[in-house]
Design a protein around this motif. Structure first.
Motif, short mmCIF file in Angstrom:
data_model
loop_
_atom_site.label_atom_id
_atom_site.label_comp_id
_atom_site.label_asym_id
_atom_site.label_seq_id
_atom_site.Cartn_x
_atom_site.Cartn_y
_atom_site.Cartn_z
N PRO A 225 24.67 -6.45 55.62
CA PRO A 225 25.31 -5.24 55.31
C PRO A 225 26.21 -4.60 56.31
CG PRO A 225 23.21 -4.73 55.16
CD PRO A 225 23.12 -6.41 55.39
N VAL A 226 27.34 -3.96 55.98
CA VAL A 226 28.11 -3.57 57.29
C VAL A 226 28.27 -2.08 56.73
CG1 VAL A 226 30.31 -3.34 58.09
CG2 VAL A 226 29.57 -5.61 57.72
N SER A 227 27.76 -0.93 57.71
CA SER A 227 27.88 0.33 57.28
C SER A 227 28.68 0.97 58.31
CB SER A 227 26.48 1.00 57.66
OG SER A 227 25.76 0.47 58.91
N ASP A 228 29.38 0.35 59.47
CA ASP A 228 30.30 0.87 60.24
C ASP A 228 31.70 0.69 60.05
OD1 ASP A 228 31.81 2.11 62.25
OD2 ASP A 228 30.58 1.29 64.01
N ASP A 229 32.58 1.21 59.44
CA ASP A 229 33.84 0.78 59.12
C ASP A 229 34.61 0.54 60.37
OD1 ASP A 229 35.02 3.33 59.90
OD2 ASP A 229 35.01 4.04 57.94
N ARG A 230 34.08 0.71 61.64
CA ARG A 230 34.71 0.58 62.98
C ARG A 230 34.24 -0.81 63.55
NH1 ARG A 230 33.87 6.21 65.60
NH2 ARG A 230 31.64 5.76 64.48
N ALA B 170 39.17 -1.25 51.90
CA ALA B 170 38.20 -1.72 52.61
C ALA B 170 37.29 -0.76 53.17
CB ALA B 170 38.64 -2.55 53.68
N ARG B 171 37.82 0.24 53.60
CA ARG B 171 36.87 1.33 54.01
C ARG B 171 35.96 1.99 53.09
NH1 ARG B 171 40.45 4.22 56.40
NH2 ARG B 171 40.15 3.31 58.56
N ARG B 172 36.72 2.00 51.66
CA ARG B 172 35.83 2.52 50.55
C ARG B 172 34.65 1.53 50.12
NH1 ARG B 172 41.01 4.33 48.95
NH2 ARG B 172 41.35 2.45 47.88
N HIS B 173 35.04 0.35 50.39
CA HIS B 173 34.00 -0.59 49.91
C HIS B 173 33.05 -0.76 51.03
CE1 HIS B 173 36.06 -2.46 46.65
NE2 HIS B 173 37.10 -2.97 47.51
N VAL B 174 33.28 -0.31 52.24
CA VAL B 174 32.19 -0.22 53.34
C VAL B 174 31.15 0.88 53.08
CG1 VAL B 174 31.76 0.32 55.90
CG2 VAL B 174 33.33 -1.55 55.08
N LYS B 175 32.00 2.14 52.66
CA LYS B 175 31.13 3.14 52.50
C LYS B 175 30.50 3.39 51.05
CE LYS B 175 34.23 6.53 54.57
NZ LYS B 175 35.13 7.77 54.66
N GLY B 176 30.96 2.21 50.47
CA GLY B 176 29.95 2.14 48.76
C GLY B 176 28.85 1.02 48.98
N GLY B 177 28.79 0.34 50.52
CA GLY B 177 27.78 -0.58 50.62
C GLY B 177 28.15 -2.01 49.98
N LEU C 251 32.44 -13.89 54.63
CA LEU C 251 32.73 -12.31 54.24
C LEU C 251 32.28 -12.13 52.70
CD1 LEU C 251 36.57 -11.95 55.53
CD2 LEU C 251 34.16 -11.59 56.72
N SER C 252 31.68 -11.18 52.42
CA SER C 252 31.40 -10.97 50.93
C SER C 252 31.78 -9.43 50.56
CB SER C 252 29.53 -11.23 50.93
OG SER C 252 29.45 -12.60 51.26
N GLY D 95 39.19 -6.11 63.69
CA GLY D 95 38.28 -4.76 62.85
C GLY D 95 37.84 -5.37 61.80
N VAL D 96 36.58 -5.01 61.22
CA VAL D 96 36.10 -5.49 59.82
C VAL D 96 37.29 -4.99 58.71
CG1 VAL D 96 34.88 -3.51 59.48
CG2 VAL D 96 34.37 -5.45 58.34
#
Length: 417
Positions: A383-388, A368-375, A404-405, A351-352
């Motif tokens: 870019p990763v938009s899906d935290d799953r 990590a989920r907050r970082h994904v939601k924040g783009g 990974l960035s 999982g990412v």
């Protein structure tokens, strides 16, 4: 600030190292007429010093470069007590084994800044355990303790602050200032040391040593303190969002060290060039005058010069080139920090969120989920938009890694093995 005639004090003054001295004129005359021995103490509270101690190391460096003899004093004895200065509570007591290991780690750094040997201006590394651990307590009380006024000791800011807050100050810690003062006297007797330097929070302790030396018959001793450094935004020097910025390479690699300095705030660039590099003052003035986007060139110069002193020129330039490829060309630089992962685990899929935690780019799945939601999260620059999202061997680049960035400045390679 007075105009100094000695090379050492003039250099320290123009570069911003001096907060105060016990006697400007006397100290300047001493440095002008003879080779001076001076010391700075380093307590072994961790297996490495961090960037917060680099200012003191640079003071020793300039001392040797201007023809004098520096002593780096390891606190093998005082480390068993712990400096209470401006601390809210007592330090956790360390075992002799931990202190020994920490000193071994700290010593690694100094060879990059000082030349050690037997020559007139070669640096010395001393350990106050050599004289403190064998002290006869009753003799010490009679010979040294009698010179200290408890009334005066209670008046020092470092002590009074604790007492005013009604925070406990143990008798063990109360002895620290006596032991540090005695260090100054002992170094004077053993090596002809005339000056103790340190941060401005050490002023009271250093002056104690001067006073004790006067009472115990040493030549005139002197104090010089540097300002306690914070960044323009008020952050404590030596800390980053990821924790301490360590000087030992096994705790922080050249690339991450370079990046710390590259991220210096605009308002701090000139000041840091003076304090942490040996670039000539006219070149620093030129870099300091750069504005707009050009200030980034000054930051890169700062990062490369500071990294070169600690890690070597080759490692510093490699770090700069890695950053250039990664940020300016968008290329995959093989020398980016790397974490390995069992190939079978990547084949099964990771999982990412878990992957970013494993790589040290996030402290928890929630972060990590907050970082994904924040783009802010990217895989192979996408870019990763899906935290799953699940990362697998399908994401390996032609170089056999997953990049990974986090934001624009934090990158990590995942390499299967």
């Amino acid at each position: 600030m007075p105009k100094f005639k000695s090379d050492f004090l003039r250099t320290l003054s123009e570069r911003g190292f001096i907060q105060q001295t016990s006697d400007d004129t006397g100290l300047d005359e001493l440095f002008s007429r003879e080779t001076v021995t001076a010391y700075i103490g380093f307590d072994p509270t961790a297996p490495s010093l961090h960037v917060g101690g680099l200012m003191q190391i640079m003071m020793l460096h300039w001392m040797q470069k201007t023809g004098h003899r520096p002593i780096a004093l390891m606190g093998g004895g005082t480390g068993m007590v712990g400096d209470p200065s401006f601390k809210d509570e007592a330090r956790k007591l360390m075992t002799p084994e931990t202190i020994g290991d920490n000193i071994a780690g700290i010593k690694q750094v100094f060879a990059n800044y000082l030349t050690f040997g037997e020559g007139n201006t070669d640096a010395l590394m001393a350990n106050n355990a050599d004289w403190l651990l064998g002290i006869n307590y009753i003799e010490f009380l009679r010979d040294v303790g009698r010179h200290f006024s408890v009334n005066r000791m209670l008046s020092f800011d470092s002590v009074r602050t604790r007492l005013d807050r009604e925070q406990s100050l143990s008798f063990l810690e109360f002895n620290y200032m006596i032991l540090q003062a005695y260090d100054f006297v002992e170094l004077s007797k053993r090596y002809g040391c005339r000056l103790q330097m340190g941060g401005s929070d050490q002023w009271g302790n250093i002056v104690n040593g001067i006073d004790l030396g006067h009472r115990m018959g040493t030549p005139q001793l002197y104090a010089l303190t540097s300002p306690l450094l914070t960044t323009s935004s008020g952050a404590k020097m030596g800390k980053s969002v990821d924790g301490a910025v360590w000087l030992n390479p096994e705790l922080l690699g050249a690339y991450d060290f370079w990046q710390f300095w590259r991220n210096t705030e605009d308002a701090d660039v000139g000041r840091f060039l003076k304090l942490y590099t040996t670039l000539p003052m006219d070149e620093i003035a030129r870099l300091e005058a750069l504005g707009g986007v050009e200030i980034n060139e000054a930051k890169k110069t700062l990062a490369t010069e500071v990294t070169a002193m600690l890690h070597g020129r080759e490692a510093a330039e490699a770090a700069a080139e890695t950053a250039r490829k990664t940020f300016e060309e968008g290329a995959l630089a093989e020398s980016l920090p790397t974490v390995t992962m069992p190939r079978g685990k990547l084949e099964a899929g990771v999982g990412v969120l878990s992957l970013f935690v494993t790589a040290g780019l996030a402290a928890s799945n929630g972060e990590a989920r907050r970082h994904v939601k924040g783009g802010a999260v990217r895989i192979n620059d996408e870019p990763v938009s899906d935290d799953r999202m699940v990362v697998s061997v399908d994401h390996l680049t032609s170089e056999g890694v997953v990049k990974l960035s986090l934001g624009k400045k934090k990158h990590m390679l995942v390499r299967p093995q």
